[in-house]
Design a protein around this motif. Structure first.
Motif, PDB file in Angstrom:
ATOM      1  N   SER A  52      -6.490  -7.178   8.005  1.00  0.00           N
ATOM      2  CA  SER A  52      -5.492  -6.254   7.467  1.00  0.00           C
ATOM      3  C   SER A  52      -5.922  -4.805   7.674  1.00  0.00           C
ATOM      4  O   SER A  52      -5.126  -3.965   8.125  1.00  0.00           O
ATOM      5  CB  SER A  52      -5.278  -6.550   5.984  1.00  0.00           C
ATOM      6  OG  SER A  52      -4.608  -5.476   5.392  1.00  0.00           O
TER       7      SER A  52
ATOM      8  N   HIS B 162      -0.519  -5.078   5.267  1.00  0.00           N
ATOM      9  CA  HIS B 162      -0.959  -5.556   6.582  1.00  0.00           C
ATOM     10  C   HIS B 162      -1.681  -6.897   6.520  1.00  0.00           C
ATOM     11  O   HIS B 162      -2.355  -7.298   7.470  1.00  0.00           O
ATOM     12  CB  HIS B 162      -1.834  -4.493   7.274  1.00  0.00           C
ATOM     13  CG  HIS B 162      -1.044  -3.279   7.647  1.00  0.00           C
ATOM     14  ND1 HIS B 162      -0.762  -2.272   6.751  1.00  0.00           N
ATOM     15  CD2 HIS B 162      -0.414  -2.941   8.805  1.00  0.00           C
ATOM     16  CE1 HIS B 162      -0.020  -1.354   7.346  1.00  0.00           C
ATOM     17  NE2 HIS B 162       0.211  -1.734   8.590  1.00  0.00           N
ATOM     18  N   LEU B 163      -1.514  -7.599   5.398  1.00  0.00           N
ATOM     19  CA  LEU B 163      -2.054  -8.961   5.297  1.00  0.00           C
ATOM     20  C   LEU B 163      -1.306  -9.866   6.279  1.00  0.00           C
ATOM     21  O   LEU B 163      -0.325  -9.436   6.898  1.00  0.00           O
ATOM     22  CB  LEU B 163      -1.896  -9.480   3.859  1.00  0.00           C
ATOM     23  CG  LEU B 163      -2.745  -8.750   2.803  1.00  0.00           C
ATOM     24  CD1 LEU B 163      -2.328  -9.199   1.406  1.00  0.00           C
ATOM     25  CD2 LEU B 163      -4.241  -8.994   3.017  1.00  0.00           C
TER      26      LEU B 163
ATOM     27  N   PRO C 100       2.744 -10.299   4.717  1.00  0.00           N
ATOM     28  CA  PRO C 100       2.939  -9.288   3.669  1.00  0.00           C
ATOM     29  C   PRO C 100       4.205  -9.491   2.839  1.00  0.00           C
ATOM     30  O   PRO C 100       4.303  -8.954   1.733  1.00  0.00           O
ATOM     31  CB  PRO C 100       2.991  -7.964   4.441  1.00  0.00           C
ATOM     32  CG  PRO C 100       3.195  -8.328   5.861  1.00  0.00           C
ATOM     33  CD  PRO C 100       2.695  -9.711   6.059  1.00  0.00           C
TER      34      PRO C 100
END
Ligand code: IPE
Ligand code: IPE
Ligand code: MG
Length: 243
Positions: free
Chosen positions: A147, A166-167, A170
């Motif tokens: 991320s 930014h996982l 999201p």
């Protein structure tokens, strides 16, 4: 009803650390690999139960970034199961309107397994029921690193909000409830960022023995919890941290 109890009524997202496959097999004098076959059946059982109960998101911890430390034949067997079942279970997804997604580092998987995962996600993308997220070659720390790298590549300032944004997925809300089976009481690198305010449910039962009734019991237990998110008596509570 106060806002606190309202917040904890129904889990939107359940994370499951499916543990105990090896012990299940060893107890029966079987090879550990037999436990993974039974674990896969339990995974389908619980995915179906979650779908029947209308749980919107379930993340299953399938294979961790640390599970490569295991004997090569066990790792190979698990990858073989993924190869064999991912495509074959499309009918199961369609019947239950289940959308399959993934989290984890596909680049570290055998390329054909990675491709099967991508294909399964693409083929089920329009199914509107429960979303089942497969955490495979997944580590919570690894996801945070991914991320941060994505955020930096887009020249964002690093903040809680940009890391969340930014996982791997999201759009998926943080887990409300994380279940771990087989008696161990640890995270083992599962959804570290997302579980900041998750409720935890630990079960002694080994994963291959899990049934719909066990999932119901976990959800019932969750409903009794009072979630505070650092606030007092429900004041200022929110179900998401940084989102
Ligand atoms: C969980 O069961 C499945 C994976 C980690 C792939 P285990 O294989 O960890 O089973 P135990 O903990 O050894 O019993
Ligand atoms: C966690 O279980 C990983 C998965 C369920 C895929 P492990 O069995 O790998 O965890 P540890 O080693 O007991 O912490
Ligand atoms: Mg284990």
């Amino acid at each position: 009803m106060n806002p606190t109890s309202k917040l904890s009524m129904t889990p939107i997202h359940i994370g499951v650390i499916m543990d105990g496959n090896g012990r299940w097999a060893q107890k029966r004098g079987l090879a550990r690999t037999q436990g993974h076959i039974e674990g896969l059946k339990a995974g389908k059982r619980i995915a179906k139960a979650a779908s029947d109960m209308g749980v919107p998101y379930v993340t299953f911890y399938v294979f961790s970034t640390e599970n490569w430390k295991r004997a090569a034949d066990e790792v190979g067997f698990i990858m073989g199961l993924a190869r064999q079942y991912l495509r074959a279970e499309f009918a199961f997804s369609r019947e239950n309107n289940i959308r399959v997604r993934y989290t984890g580092d596909l680049s570290g998987l055998p390329p054909d397994v990675a491709q099967d995962i991508i294909d399964t996600c693409v083929e089920s993308a329009d199914f509107t029921g429960t979303q089942v997220v497969l955490a495979i070659n997944y580590g919570g720390r690894d996801e945070i690193v991914r991320s941060v790298r994505r955020a930096l590549a887009e020249e964002h300032e690093i903040s809680g909000e940009t890391i969340s944004a930014h996982l791997d997925n999201p759009d998926i809300p943080d887990p409300d409830l994380v279940i771990r089976t087989a008696g161990e009481k640890r995270m083992s690198n599962f959804l570290l960022w997302e579980s900041a305010y998750a409720e935890f449910y630990f079960s002694e039962k080994l994963w291959p023995d899990w049934t719909a009734d066990d999932l119901s019991a976990a959800i019932e237990d969750f409903r009794k919890r009072e979630r505070r998110f650092g606030g007092i008596n429900g004041i200022g509570n929110r179900g998401q941290v940084f989102r």
